[in-house]
Design an enzyme around this catalytic site. Structure first.
Site, PDB file in Angstrom:
ATOM      1  N   SER A  45     -46.722  29.465 -75.574  1.00 40.00           N
ATOM      2  CA  SER A  45     -46.391  30.871 -75.298  1.00 40.00           C
ATOM      3  C   SER A  45     -47.207  31.395 -74.131  1.00 40.00           C
ATOM      4  CB  SER A  45     -46.602  31.736 -76.533  1.00 40.00           C
ATOM      5  OG  SER A  45     -47.947  31.725 -76.935  1.00 40.00           O
ATOM      6  N   GLU A  46     -48.473  30.942 -73.988  1.00 40.50           N
ATOM      7  CA  GLU A  46     -49.294  31.346 -72.848  1.00 40.50           C
ATOM      8  C   GLU A  46     -50.154  30.193 -72.348  1.00 40.50           C
ATOM      9  OE1 GLU A  46     -47.796  35.117 -73.227  1.00 40.50           O
ATOM     10  OE2 GLU A  46     -48.632  34.001 -74.875  1.00 40.50           O
ATOM     11  N   THR A  47     -50.274  30.147 -71.035  1.00 43.59           N
ATOM     12  CA  THR A  47     -51.285  29.337 -70.359  1.00 43.59           C
ATOM     13  C   THR A  47     -52.150  30.340 -69.620  1.00 43.59           C
ATOM     14  OG1 THR A  47     -49.835  27.429 -70.149  1.00 43.59           O
ATOM     15  CG2 THR A  47     -51.707  27.549 -68.622  1.00 43.59           C
TER      16      THR A  47
END
Length: 127
Positions: A45-47
């Protein structure tokens, strides 16, 4: 570059909310297209990317989904602070400069952490 996948909001592997954490070196952000491609490859969902010494605070921080850069991500910020805590080996506060303002995360000797984020102003709405 070392990329860590850290599960936030848990003390159990493969639980919680995962984020890919990239602690950068140097004094400039990598190319945005490159950061976006890494986020797509990680497919979480996030880097999150953290660059030391941005805007006079400890780190600048930026978050990318597989599709776009976002203005705020709490679990990825917590994961980044955890990675920095592991690297430093001591408790303390780290401040991040972001699109959403200055964000602070404090780590404690027992492994717990608290996050301090800016509050958005409230707006009255009719019932």
């Amino acid at each position: 570059m070392r990329i860590r996948v850290i599960d936030a909001f848990t003390d159990t592997p493969f639980r919680g909310n995962p984020a890919a954490v990239c602690l950068l070196t140097g004094d400039t952000w990598p190319d945005e297209d490159w950061m976006q491609r890494v986020a797509l490859e990680m497919n979480l969902s996030e880097t999150v990317y953290a660059l030391p010494g941005v805007d006079g605070v400890d780190y600048g921080i930026r978050w990318f989904t597989p599709a776009l850069e976002v203005n705020m991500c709490g679990h990825a910020t917590l994961a980044t602070a955890y990675a920095l805590h592991l690297d430093r080996g001591t408790p303390g506060t780290v401040k991040f400069s972001s699109r959403s303002g200055i964000l602070a995360v404090e780590s404690f000797a027992d492994g717990s952490m608290t996050m301090d984020f800016p509050a958005s102003p409230t707006t009255p709405v009719p019932p």
